[in-house]
Design an enzyme around this catalytic site. Structure first.
Site, PDB file in Angstrom:
ATOM      1  N   LYS A   1      22.112  71.282   8.881  1.00 23.99           N
ATOM      2  CA  LYS A   1      21.744  72.207   9.950  1.00 23.99           C
ATOM      3  C   LYS A   1      22.943  73.134  10.157  1.00 23.99           C
ATOM      4  CE  LYS A   1      18.902  73.608  13.208  1.00 23.99           C
ATOM      5  NZ  LYS A   1      17.619  74.265  12.909  1.00 23.99           N
TER       6      LYS A   1
ATOM      7  N   ASP B   1      17.561  59.539   8.142  1.00 21.78           N
ATOM      8  CA  ASP B   1      16.703  58.566   8.824  1.00 21.78           C
ATOM      9  C   ASP B   1      15.320  59.173   9.037  1.00 21.78           C
ATOM     10  OD1 ASP B   1      15.987  56.257  10.361  1.00 21.78           O
ATOM     11  OD2 ASP B   1      16.336  57.422  12.184  1.00 21.78           O
TER      12      ASP B   1
ATOM     13  N   ASP C   1      11.534  58.501   6.727  1.00 18.74           N
ATOM     14  CA  ASP C   1      10.258  58.022   7.289  1.00 18.74           C
ATOM     15  C   ASP C   1       9.130  58.985   6.927  1.00 18.74           C
ATOM     16  OD1 ASP C   1      11.414  55.780   8.497  1.00 18.74           O
ATOM     17  OD2 ASP C   1      10.302  56.048  10.372  1.00 18.74           O
TER      18      ASP C   1
ATOM     19  N   TYR D   1      25.597  58.366  14.295  1.00 18.08           N
ATOM     20  CA  TYR D   1      25.351  56.925  14.407  1.00 18.08           C
ATOM     21  C   TYR D   1      26.613  56.158  14.782  1.00 18.08           C
ATOM     22  CZ  TYR D   1      20.599  56.457  12.610  1.00 18.08           C
ATOM     23  OH  TYR D   1      19.244  56.478  12.458  1.00 18.08           O
TER      24      TYR D   1
ATOM     25  N   ASP E   1      15.088  71.439   9.384  1.00 17.93           N
ATOM     26  CA  ASP E   1      13.744  71.730   9.910  1.00 17.93           C
ATOM     27  C   ASP E   1      12.844  72.258   8.794  1.00 17.93           C
ATOM     28  OD1 ASP E   1      15.397  73.976   9.836  1.00 17.93           O
ATOM     29  OD2 ASP E   1      14.633  74.846  11.708  1.00 17.93           O
TER      30      ASP E   1
HETATM   31  C1  IPM Z   1      16.352  52.679   9.278  1.00 13.91           C
HETATM   32  C2  IPM Z   1      16.142  52.287  10.715  1.00 13.91           C
HETATM   33  C3  IPM Z   1      17.496  52.057  11.365  1.00 13.91           C
HETATM   34  C4  IPM Z   1      18.267  53.365  11.283  1.00 13.91           C
HETATM   35  C5  IPM Z   1      17.431  51.552  12.813  1.00 13.91           C
HETATM   36  C6  IPM Z   1      16.636  50.275  12.928  1.00 13.91           C
HETATM   37  C7  IPM Z   1      18.799  51.385  13.421  1.00 13.91           C
HETATM   38  O1  IPM Z   1      15.404  53.245  11.378  1.00 13.91           O
HETATM   39  O2  IPM Z   1      16.931  51.873   8.516  1.00 13.91           O
HETATM   40  O3  IPM Z   1      15.926  53.765   8.902  1.00 13.91           O
HETATM   41  O4  IPM Z   1      18.110  54.244  12.135  1.00 13.91           O
HETATM   42  O5  IPM Z   1      19.041  53.511  10.347  1.00 13.91           O
HETATM   43 MG    MG Z   2      14.659  54.777  10.123  1.00 18.43          MG
END
Ligand code: IPM
Ligand code: MG
Length: 354
Positions: free
Chosen positions: A189, A245, A249, A142, A221
């Site tokens: 990884k 990240d 999700d 990042y 993975d």
């Molecule tokens: C998160 C989001 C951010 C990230 C984006 C919007 C830059 O996906 O907070 O998880 O990747 O960190």
């Molecule tokens: Mg995210």
């Protein structure tokens, strides 16, 4: 107590969900005799529109001077074509880096009332699921160098980690595991990446200092697969920025709705940045149908981690649970037989129960 809180509503549904979270925090202040002052600032697209950049130095300085920062959500189609250097997301990354909040806590718990929204088979979630994903937030690919070859046909993004960065994150993970179920899974990884080998060596070395914590190592993975095959095996997961990240999700989907998920980003000391993990949801903005619970629950984390107000934090979490028990649902978590409510009403319902 007195506390100064900066709010960064951001874009699209950001201001709507922020209003409800502030409403709930004000109710907490009134009920428990605290004095919270709220100062609103612009971040992301809203800041680009006003100042030409997604985060101004003044806003960052204000955040660093406050007791805590509560954020809504940034980004959206309106700014899709602005140059990469001033994209709304850039403001989010800059504030994380600028506040040095390197430890991102993303809890994944299935609210029993919403078990039906979990896409996994009932037998998979029979055992309780209570995972804390601890994502490193100020390093990794990042923040590495990016470049494009002169003829624009090749691109490079650099991934970098230092021992110090891994160590400070891992220590939080070990401490957290000690207070929870004593299990820590480090995700990397290391079969391919040098950064991951450094990550794993560092965690292995530290593990000797925490004999009471049972440590495991998993390739990312496999971790992605294990999360849906047997999520109950996880307690604390520590991982880098990019993997965190993605896995967070996935864990949010397991919990049933992205709209419910809070997060806390912490550094040294008590200062923190709190935000729901969902995005700015441009398609539903301005319709009073967004789910404010992720932001409201982020407010609870703010009280707990930055202000040390555990009882007040628990009061918000209990109020949310009671509202769900009573059958109220925003559209994203609605199911047959429940009562559908909008964003504002949901905020009122939680505030009333504090
Ligand atoms: C998160 C989001 C951010 C990230 C984006 C919007 C830059 O996906 O907070 O998880 O990747 O960190
Ligand atoms: Mg995210």
């Amino acid at each position: 107590m007195e506390a100064r809180i900066i709010t960064l509503p951001g874009d699209y549904i950001g201001p709507e969900i922020m209003r409800e979270a502030v409403k709930v925090l004000k109710r907490v202040a009134q009920k428990y005799g605290h004095s919270f002052t709220f100062e609103e600032r612009l971040l992301g697209g809203a800041s680009i529109d006003a100042y030409g950049v997604p985060l101004t130095d003044e806003t960052l300085a204000a955040c660093n001077a406050a007791d805590a920062v509560l954020m809504g959500s940034v980004g959206g189609p309106k700014w899709d074509n602005v140059p990469a250097a001033v994209r709304p997301e850039k403001g989010l990354l800059a504030i994380r880096k600028g506040m040095q909040v390197y430890a991102n806590l993303r809890p994944c718990r299935i609210h029993p009332q919403l078990a039906g929204a979990c896409p996994l088979r009932p037998d998979i979630i029979r055992e309780p699921i209570d995972i804390m994903i601890l994502r490193e937030l100020t390093g990794d690919i990042y923040f590495g160098k990016r470049s494009r070859s002169e003829d624009r046909t090749q691109a490079t993004d650099e991934m970098a980690y230092s021992v110090a960065e891994v160590e400070r994150l891992a220590r939080i993970g070990f401490e957290m595991a000690k207070k929870r179920r004593g299990k820590l899974c480090s995700v990397d990884k290391a079969n391919v990446l040098e950064c991951s080998r450094l990550w794993r060596e560092t965690v292995q070395r530290l593990s000797a200092e925490y004999p009471e914590v049972e440590v495991s190592y998993m390739y990312v993975d496999n971790a992605a697969m294990q999360l849906i095959l047997r999520p109950s095996q996880f307690d604390v997961i520590i991982t880098g920025n990019l993997f965190g990240d993605i896995l967070s999700d996935e864990s949010a989907a397991i919990a049933g709705s992205l709209g419910m998920m809070p997060s806390a980003s912490l550094g040294d000391g008590t200062r923190g940045l709190y935000e729901p993990i969902h995005g700015s949801a441009p398609d539903i903005a301005g319709k009073d149908i967004a789910n404010p619970l992720g932001t409201i629950l982020s407010g609870a984390l703010l009280l707990r981690h930055s202000l040390g107000l555990e009882q007040e934090a628990a009061a918000i979490e209990k109020a949310v649970s009671e509202v769900l028990d009573a059958g109220f649902r925003t559209p994203d978590i609605y199911s047959e037989g429940k009562e559908k409510v909008g964003c504002i009403r949901m905020g009122d319902l939680v505030a009333e129960r504090i």
